[in-house]
Design an enzyme around this catalytic site. Structure first.
Site, PDB file in Angstrom:
ATOM      1  N   LYS A 268       1.120  -1.938   0.294  1.00  0.00           N
ATOM      2  CA  LYS A 268      -0.036   0.153   0.129  1.00  0.00           C
ATOM      3  C   LYS A 268       0.994   1.342   0.074  1.00  0.00           C
ATOM      4  O   LYS A 268       1.829   1.378   0.836  1.00  0.00           O
ATOM      5  CB  LYS A 268      -1.173  -0.292   1.412  1.00  0.00           C
ATOM      6  CG  LYS A 268      -1.382   1.300   1.103  1.00  0.00           C
ATOM      7  CD  LYS A 268      -3.287   1.417   2.091  1.00  0.00           C
ATOM      8  CE  LYS A 268      -3.214   2.749   3.515  1.00  0.00           C
ATOM      9  NZ  LYS A 268      -4.541   2.425   4.051  1.00  0.00           N
ATOM     10  N   ASP A 273      -3.006   9.842   4.082  1.00  0.00           N
ATOM     11  CA  ASP A 273      -4.271   9.555   4.368  1.00  0.00           C
ATOM     12  C   ASP A 273      -4.987  10.440   5.680  1.00  0.00           C
ATOM     13  O   ASP A 273      -4.595  10.596   6.538  1.00  0.00           O
ATOM     14  CB  ASP A 273      -4.162   7.825   5.230  1.00  0.00           C
ATOM     15  CG  ASP A 273      -5.374   7.557   5.048  1.00  0.00           C
ATOM     16  OD1 ASP A 273      -6.518   7.863   4.927  1.00  0.00           O
ATOM     17  OD2 ASP A 273      -6.606   6.828   6.089  1.00  0.00           O
ATOM     18  N   LYS A 280     -10.644  12.192   9.065  1.00  0.00           N
ATOM     19  CA  LYS A 280      -9.957  11.503  10.548  1.00  0.00           C
ATOM     20  C   LYS A 280      -9.778  13.298  10.535  1.00  0.00           C
ATOM     21  O   LYS A 280      -9.622  13.567  10.665  1.00  0.00           O
ATOM     22  CB  LYS A 280      -8.028  11.135  10.391  1.00  0.00           C
ATOM     23  CG  LYS A 280      -8.467  10.319   9.383  1.00  0.00           C
ATOM     24  CD  LYS A 280      -7.118   9.657   9.248  1.00  0.00           C
ATOM     25  CE  LYS A 280      -6.251   8.196   8.065  1.00  0.00           C
ATOM     26  NZ  LYS A 280      -7.295   7.127   9.188  1.00  0.00           N
ATOM     27  N   ASP A 291       1.552   5.860   5.947  1.00  0.00           N
ATOM     28  CA  ASP A 291       0.285   5.210   5.007  1.00  0.00           C
ATOM     29  C   ASP A 291       0.829   4.656   3.854  1.00  0.00           C
ATOM     30  O   ASP A 291      -0.123   3.714   3.211  1.00  0.00           O
ATOM     31  CB  ASP A 291      -0.945   5.534   4.524  1.00  0.00           C
ATOM     32  CG  ASP A 291      -2.313   4.851   5.429  1.00  0.00           C
ATOM     33  OD1 ASP A 291      -1.957   3.752   5.760  1.00  0.00           O
ATOM     34  OD2 ASP A 291      -3.081   4.845   4.330  1.00  0.00           O
ATOM     35  N   ASP A 350     -12.498   6.713   4.324  1.00  0.00           N
ATOM     36  CA  ASP A 350     -11.347   6.653   4.552  1.00  0.00           C
ATOM     37  C   ASP A 350     -10.581   5.620   4.961  1.00  0.00           C
ATOM     38  O   ASP A 350     -10.022   4.749   5.225  1.00  0.00           O
ATOM     39  CB  ASP A 350     -11.527   6.932   6.342  1.00  0.00           C
ATOM     40  CG  ASP A 350     -10.359   7.237   6.924  1.00  0.00           C
ATOM     41  OD1 ASP A 350      -8.933   7.074   6.302  1.00  0.00           O
ATOM     42  OD2 ASP A 350     -10.516   7.243   8.280  1.00  0.00           O
ATOM     43  N   GLU A 352      -9.701   3.255   2.510  1.00  0.00           N
ATOM     44  CA  GLU A 352      -8.893   3.629   1.192  1.00  0.00           C
ATOM     45  C   GLU A 352      -8.252   2.927   0.812  1.00  0.00           C
ATOM     46  O   GLU A 352      -7.604   3.142  -0.742  1.00  0.00           O
ATOM     47  CB  GLU A 352      -8.821   5.564   0.645  1.00  0.00           C
ATOM     48  CG  GLU A 352      -7.573   5.064   1.123  1.00  0.00           C
ATOM     49  CD  GLU A 352      -6.809   4.777   2.603  1.00  0.00           C
ATOM     50  OE1 GLU A 352      -8.166   5.027   3.302  1.00  0.00           O
ATOM     51  OE2 GLU A 352      -6.068   4.984   2.918  1.00  0.00           O
ATOM     52  N   ARG A 354      -8.198  -0.448   0.255  1.00  0.00           N
ATOM     53  CA  ARG A 354      -8.238  -1.674  -0.313  1.00  0.00           C
ATOM     54  C   ARG A 354      -9.221  -1.651  -1.487  1.00  0.00           C
ATOM     55  O   ARG A 354      -8.606  -2.794  -2.535  1.00  0.00           O
ATOM     56  CB  ARG A 354      -9.490  -2.552   0.342  1.00  0.00           C
ATOM     57  CG  ARG A 354     -10.906  -1.511   0.902  1.00  0.00           C
ATOM     58  CD  ARG A 354     -11.540  -2.012   2.475  1.00  0.00           C
ATOM     59  NE  ARG A 354     -11.356  -1.728   3.197  1.00  0.00           N
ATOM     60  CZ  ARG A 354     -11.912  -1.937   4.388  1.00  0.00           C
ATOM     61  NH1 ARG A 354     -12.574  -2.515   4.721  1.00  0.00           N
ATOM     62  NH2 ARG A 354     -11.141  -1.187   5.846  1.00  0.00           N
TER      63      ARG A 354
HETATM   64  N1  BES Z   1      -4.481   3.891   7.031  1.00  0.00           N
HETATM   65  C1  BES Z   1      -5.831   3.890   8.116  1.00  0.00           C
HETATM   66  C2  BES Z   1      -5.617   2.659   9.027  1.00  0.00           C
HETATM   67  C3  BES Z   1      -4.426   3.081   9.779  1.00  0.00           C
HETATM   68  C4  BES Z   1      -5.315   2.798  11.011  1.00  0.00           C
HETATM   69  C5  BES Z   1      -2.890   2.888   9.743  1.00  0.00           C
HETATM   70  C6  BES Z   1      -4.238   3.837  12.002  1.00  0.00           C
HETATM   71  C7  BES Z   1      -1.907   2.735  10.927  1.00  0.00           C
HETATM   72  C8  BES Z   1      -3.126   3.287  11.846  1.00  0.00           C
HETATM   73  C9  BES Z   1      -6.771   3.057   6.673  1.00  0.00           C
HETATM   74  O1  BES Z   1      -6.991   3.948   5.415  1.00  0.00           O
HETATM   75  C10 BES Z   1      -8.368   3.792   7.965  1.00  0.00           C
HETATM   76  O2  BES Z   1      -8.307   4.599   7.521  1.00  0.00           O
HETATM   77  N2  BES Z   1      -9.106   2.486   8.015  1.00  0.00           N
HETATM   78  C11 BES Z   1     -10.277   2.940   8.543  1.00  0.00           C
HETATM   79  C12 BES Z   1     -11.254   1.976   8.277  1.00  0.00           C
HETATM   80  C13 BES Z   1     -11.999   2.257   8.343  1.00  0.00           C
HETATM   81  C14 BES Z   1     -12.768   3.615   7.703  1.00  0.00           C
HETATM   82  C15 BES Z   1     -13.695   0.808   8.343  1.00  0.00           C
HETATM   83  C16 BES Z   1      -9.730   2.311   9.521  1.00  0.00           C
HETATM   84  O3  BES Z   1      -8.971   1.642  10.478  1.00  0.00           O
HETATM   85  O4  BES Z   1     -10.286   3.061  10.430  1.00  0.00           O
HETATM   86 ZN    ZN Z   2      -5.013   3.712   4.743  1.00  0.00          ZN
HETATM   87 ZN    ZN Z   3      -7.583   5.738   5.762  1.00  0.00          ZN
END
Ligand code: BES
Ligand code: ZN
Ligand code: ZN
Length: 502
Positions: A268, A273, A280, A291, A350, A352, A354
């Site tokens: 990735k 992000d 966020k 990220d 968020d 994103e 996947r």
């Molecule tokens: N990049 C984040 C995940 C992440 C969180 C990485 C903390 C490192 C530390 C990812 O893109 C994300 O925002 N995921 C969301 C998904 C949710 C909206 C279903 C998450 O995990 O909150």
């Molecule tokens: Zn992310």
């Molecule tokens: Zn995200």
């Protein structure tokens, strides 16, 4: 820093600092230390007897020698209980002593490696763990700091002192391997620690092109027009809110390898992000420059694999983009069409990672791979489940999962499996598209992998969620606050261990 291997007798060493390793449960002074104890009027025996020094893992004490022996100072460093010693404890003890030594301002250090009583002195792994621990612990990210040269403390040379000639060859080989590994991890950590402004998708693509100057590596970068032609709606959709154009990095190592398995690494490459329209919160948002840790690990691993001249055919695929809110950004409810033809409802902008991985995983198929491993800082849910000690592992092939687990144990970049059961697939059903990109409040790391699994049906695949392991909040034995570089050592070990995939 130079890493030297030398055979000789510790008593004659005139080093600035001599390091000895001790076990907590060994209560008498043994081996080469006997001489030093005598020369220092039994000071070491006294320290141990009075429990002023207990050789617990990562504990050290330094003694001046007042000219009684050629070495200026000696350091005693703990390894914990002898029966519990592992490769990683050696890595940790090495890291701890290296950091302390540097903080003391010592420039030349000699480690009396025999004091570890390496369980298998003819194999390189123990020496390699030692060298890795030292080098990884000494990492610093100083690109943006003005440090006056007189304040710079650097160890100039690290010498591994061996008493047996037979140990020279494995230790020398280990030093080379350890340096290649550390160099790759430094490279990966640097990329992750760099702020998003200086590692846009275009800059990352240039970095990958530079990497292709290493032997056996080729690099191709797909830009927006090509991505459009390929129908990569995932990466295009995520990138559309950003003023930075997306890039899709394709690295190939050992393209001409014959009768070798092809292994694809997918990383990735979200260079920042923000969450997009589903923005966020401000707290810790700066960490989202990391990220792209999966992509950075893929770059680092390929760098090391090429230096080691490993025989397999390796592909690295890194979709790179920012995820930003703007008037042109993708919106909740929008539908994306991927290269594979599948459609997804973007229920949360968020989620994103996947979306960009879906196109990359689908693209991987064209290499007819024996195995595909993706690494992604994919979900906060994985951090909730496993914390920072293990990456989440999910996949569709038992043998590949087993191999990844073994590589994880050896490098101490451990993985822990989460189930990818059919029952969870329910959660990503959409009313208006083939799938949707979130699965509700439960089992978020699993439903993210469910999403990816829709694009990996044609080959053995393992997904590693490194959201909790790619970043660390405080220094420890050989990890510094910030990027850990997780994945580099694991992937290299996986390929080093590789045998033809069944
Ligand atoms: N990049 C984040 C995940 C992440 C969180 C990485 C903390 C490192 C530390 C990812 O893109 C994300 O925002 N995921 C969301 C998904 C949710 C909206 C279903 C998450 O995990 O909150
Ligand atoms: Zn992310
Ligand atoms: Zn995200």
């Amino acid at each position: 820093m130079n890493v030297n291997i030398k055979t000789g007798i510790a008593e004659k060493e005139s080093a600035e600092l001599l390091v000895f390793y001790l076990y907590e449960d060994v209560k008498t002074v043994e081996g080469a230390l006997v001489f030093f104890d005598k020369a220092l009027n039994n000071a070491i025996t006294e320290l141990i007897k009075k429990k002023e020094f207990v050789a617990k893992l990562n504990k050290t004490i330094t003694l001046p020698t007042y000219g009684k022996i050629p070495a200026k100072r000696i350091m005693l460093a703990g390894l914990g209980k002898k029966k519990d010693v592992t490769l990683d404890k050696v890595r940790q003890a090495a890291g701890t002593t290296a950091s302390i030594t540097r903080a003391m301002g010592v420039r030349e250090v000699t480690s009396v490696i025999d004091s570890i009583e390496i369980p298998n002195p003819s194999s390189i792994e123990w020496y390699q763990a030692y060298v890795e621990g030292c080098l990884l612990a000494l990492y610093k990210f100083q690109r943006y700091k003005n440090v006056p040269s007189e304040e710079q403390k650097e160890i100039k040379s690290l010498t591994l002192l061996l008493s047996k000639k037979e140990s020279f060859k494995p230790a020398n080989e280990a030093a080379k391997q350890g340096q290649i590994i550390a160099d790759a991890v430094y490279f990966t950590r640097d990329l992750i620690n760099t702020p998003a402004q200086d590692k846009t998708p275009a800059i990352l693509a240039d970095t990958a092109k530079k990497l292709a100057k290493e032997p056996g590596i080729q690099c191709k970068v797909l830009s927006k027009p090509e991505l459009k032609k390929l129908g990569m709606g995932g990466i295009l959709g995520v990138s559309q809110g950003s003023s930075q154009p997306p890039k899709f990095i394709i690295l190939e190592y050992n393209a001409r390898a014959k009768n070798q398995d092809t292994i694809v690494f997918v990383g990735k490459g979200l260079t920042f992000d923000s969450g997009g329209i589903c923005l966020k919160q401000a707290k810790d948002m700066d960490q989202m420059k990391s990220d792209m840790s999966g992509g950075a690990a893929v770059l680092g691993a390929i760098k090391a694999i090429s230096k080691m001249k490993l025989p397999q055919h390796i592909i690295g695929l890194i979709p790179c983009t920012e995820n930003m809110p703007s008037g042109s950004a993708i919106k909740p409810g929008d539908i994306i069409k991927f290269r594979s033809g599948k459609t997804a409802e973007v229920a949360n902008t968020d989620a994103e990672g996947r979306l960009i991985l879906a196109d990359a995983l689908d693209y991987a198929e064209k290499y007819k791979p024996s195995a595909v491993i993706d690494l992604a800082t994919l979900t906060g849910s994985c951090v909730v489940a496993l914390g920072t000690a293990a990456s989440g592992m999910l996949g569709n092939n038992e043998e590949l999962k087993k191999r990844v687990k073994i590589a994880g144990e050896k490098t101490w970049e451990r993985v822990w499996e989460l189930p990818l059961w059919e029952e969870y697939q329910e959660q990503i059903k959409s009313d208006i598209a083939d799938i949707k990109n979130i699965g509700g409040p439960h089992a978020g790391a699993i439903t993210a992998a469910c999403f990816l699994s829709k694009f990996t049906e044609k080959y053995p695949w393992v997904h590693l969620d490194i959201a909790g392991t790619s970043w660390c909040e405080k220094n420890n034995a050989y990890l510094q606050k910030g990027a850990t570089g997780v994945g580099v050592r694991l992937l290299v070990q996986l390929v080093q261990n590789w045998s033809r995939f069944p």
